[in-house]
Design a protein around this motif. Sequence first.
Motif, PDB file in Angstrom:
ATOM      1  N   GLU A 144       0.833  -1.203   0.000  1.00  6.81           N
ATOM      2  CA  GLU A 144       0.000   0.000   0.000  1.00  6.81           C
ATOM      3  C   GLU A 144       0.875   1.263   0.000  1.00  6.81           C
ATOM      4  OE1 GLU A 144      -4.071   0.286   2.283  1.00  6.81           O
ATOM      5  OE2 GLU A 144      -2.502   0.965   3.645  1.00  6.81           O
ATOM      6  N   ILE A 145       1.864   1.273   0.883  1.00  8.59           N
ATOM      7  CA  ILE A 145       2.768   2.430   0.976  1.00  8.59           C
ATOM      8  C   ILE A 145       3.551   2.590  -0.329  1.00  8.59           C
ATOM      9  CG2 ILE A 145       4.787   3.379   2.169  1.00  8.59           C
ATOM     10  CD1 ILE A 145       3.832   1.951   4.706  1.00  8.59           C
ATOM     11  N   PHE A 146       4.042   1.462  -0.841  1.00 13.81           N
ATOM     12  CA  PHE A 146       4.835   1.497  -2.076  1.00 13.81           C
ATOM     13  C   PHE A 146       4.041   2.137  -3.222  1.00 13.81           C
ATOM     14  CE2 PHE A 146       6.306  -0.321  -6.092  1.00 13.81           C
ATOM     15  CZ  PHE A 146       7.632   0.070  -6.053  1.00 13.81           C
ATOM     16  N   GLU A 147       2.788   1.726  -3.344  1.00 13.82           N
ATOM     17  CA  GLU A 147       1.972   2.261  -4.441  1.00 13.82           C
ATOM     18  C   GLU A 147       1.684   3.752  -4.263  1.00 13.82           C
ATOM     19  OE1 GLU A 147      -1.375  -0.424  -4.924  1.00 13.82           O
ATOM     20  OE2 GLU A 147      -0.023  -2.070  -5.498  1.00 13.82           O
ATOM     21  N   LEU A 148       1.580   4.178  -3.004  1.00 15.73           N
ATOM     22  CA  LEU A 148       1.385   5.618  -2.773  1.00 15.73           C
ATOM     23  C   LEU A 148       2.630   6.415  -3.190  1.00 15.73           C
ATOM     24  CD1 LEU A 148      -0.539   5.504   0.622  1.00 15.73           C
ATOM     25  CD2 LEU A 148      -1.410   6.422  -1.546  1.00 15.73           C
ATOM     26  N   PHE A 149       3.800   5.886  -2.877  1.00 22.04           N
ATOM     27  CA  PHE A 149       5.034   6.571  -3.314  1.00 22.04           C
ATOM     28  C   PHE A 149       5.137   6.591  -4.838  1.00 22.04           C
ATOM     29  CE2 PHE A 149       6.732   6.250   1.052  1.00 22.04           C
ATOM     30  CZ  PHE A 149       7.314   7.504   1.154  1.00 22.04           C
ATOM     31  N   GLU A 150       4.763   5.494  -5.456  1.00 22.46           N
ATOM     32  CA  GLU A 150       4.782   5.456  -6.926  1.00 22.46           C
ATOM     33  C   GLU A 150       3.856   6.514  -7.498  1.00 22.46           C
ATOM     34  OE1 GLU A 150       3.543   1.547  -8.202  1.00 22.46           O
ATOM     35  OE2 GLU A 150       5.517   1.199  -9.086  1.00 22.46           O
ATOM     36  N   LYS A 151       2.650   6.545  -6.972  1.00 18.42           N
ATOM     37  CA  LYS A 151       1.621   7.399  -7.560  1.00 18.42           C
ATOM     38  C   LYS A 151       1.853   8.878  -7.250  1.00 18.42           C
ATOM     39  CE  LYS A 151      -3.396   7.901  -7.556  1.00 18.42           C
ATOM     40  NZ  LYS A 151      -4.066   8.429  -6.362  1.00 18.42           N
ATOM     41  N   GLU A 152       2.227   9.165  -6.007  1.00 17.64           N
ATOM     42  CA  GLU A 152       2.248  10.558  -5.563  1.00 17.64           C
ATOM     43  C   GLU A 152       3.625  11.214  -5.597  1.00 17.64           C
ATOM     44  OE1 GLU A 152      -0.637  11.827  -5.024  1.00 17.64           O
ATOM     45  OE2 GLU A 152      -1.885  10.064  -4.664  1.00 17.64           O
ATOM     46  N   VAL A 153       4.684  10.417  -5.569  1.00 20.61           N
ATOM     47  CA  VAL A 153       6.013  11.027  -5.433  1.00 20.61           C
ATOM     48  C   VAL A 153       6.937  10.752  -6.635  1.00 20.61           C
ATOM     49  CG1 VAL A 153       8.029  11.331  -3.937  1.00 20.61           C
ATOM     50  CG2 VAL A 153       5.788  10.864  -2.909  1.00 20.61           C
ATOM     51  N   TYR A 154       7.323   9.501  -6.830  1.00 14.55           N
ATOM     52  CA  TYR A 154       8.371   9.226  -7.831  1.00 14.55           C
ATOM     53  C   TYR A 154       7.835   8.845  -9.206  1.00 14.55           C
ATOM     54  CZ  TYR A 154      11.029   9.172  -3.541  1.00 14.55           C
ATOM     55  OH  TYR A 154      11.558   9.526  -2.338  1.00 14.55           O
TER      56      TYR A 154
END
Length: 407
Positions: free
Chosen positions: A49-59
């Motif tokens: 869940e956290i990984f996908e948020l970083f993918e979507k919102e940050v990197y």
Amino acid sequence: IFFQPILAQDFEPNYEEAQVPSYTLPDPLLFTNGEKVTGPKQWNNRRQEIFELFEKEVYGKSPEWDGELEAEVLFVNPDFMDGKATRKGIRLHLKRNGQDLPLDLLIFYPNTRQAIPAFLGLNFYGNHTLATDSEVAVPTAWIRNNEAMGSSDNKASETGRGKRIPNWPYEEIISRGYGLVSLYYGELDPDFDDGFQNGVHGLFPEESRNAASWGSVAGWAWGLSRVMDFLETESWVNPQKVAVLGHSRLGKAALWAGAMDKRFALVISNNSGCGGAALSRRQYGETVGRINQSFPHWFAENFNQYNEREMELPIDQHQLLALIAPRPVYVASGVEDRWADPKGEFLSCVAASPVYRLFGLEGMPVATQPAVNHPEMGHIGYHVRSGGHGLLEYDWMQYLDFADLHF
Ligand code: GCU
């Protein structure tokens, strides 16, 4: 105002601890739906869940690699350092869609017969800055202008030769029993805003870009995985013991590489700051709005939603460190490098620690920022050294100790 980055000329960095806003960090051990993570098994789902948020919102999301990798040997010198070590040059070819992206690797390793641990890191000004002799060529890719490094008109020159050896002390690294692999980051993705035509992004011309597509930081990180693909085929290195490291923008890339690719057994962030190890919510030194204005090509377009709105981020950077758990991670700051928020980098280590404890490991051993030049090493390591922004010998000494501890 969404997607409105802050203009450099209007920006006054905050360097007052008293002016840091009060904030609550998102809990790495709490699912978005409010459920608690109580063991390593559930962590896998929360981690995703956290990984996908970083993918979507940050990197931004990086593509799967479905191309071909070819390794061309440029030179091999088994008598380097009076026969103590081997130095070799490899040109990796990333081939896809009729294209060929060349990446020059500079490799050093001690002449021991066992497979040894190694450090892998991108460099800022070309492999020739890590060599005194002309066997290592000057890169032809786009390079940032820097008088001391001898680059102008975005071209590298002989002037830079050997100038970065103090920042990559390979003799010391070799004498401690480690290999070193370095490559010039501009060969993976030239560091300017070109609409993602060149570098690794250019290998995927069919990709239609959206607000969650990969930026340059993700491109550099993704490239480190391609180097790892190659290292897995090399007999001198133990692929279970590869530490990925980076300084500053390349420290951001090293952390994201460690999050994306579990083959990196240890991860090192040197002065990575905003968008790296530092907590965004502190808005200390460089902020999300400021970084997106200066470097519009580094992150996913979505990251702009959080310009001046760091509190609305569904994640913060301590969770990037947590994505690396239970693998060891080291975060280093320079006390005068306030732009990168040394304290925010430390607090990030503390806030990532509960995830390590879930695995029965010690994360950051202390709760208050250690004194200058007093490293602390659990499964998370941290130091703040004297001086400013830079990858220095002192930093390397701690990384070697940390690697000794964990490898
Ligand atoms: C700039 C940038 C930082 C970055 C640094 C570097 O200072 O604002 O985010 O880390 O460059 O890469 O040296």
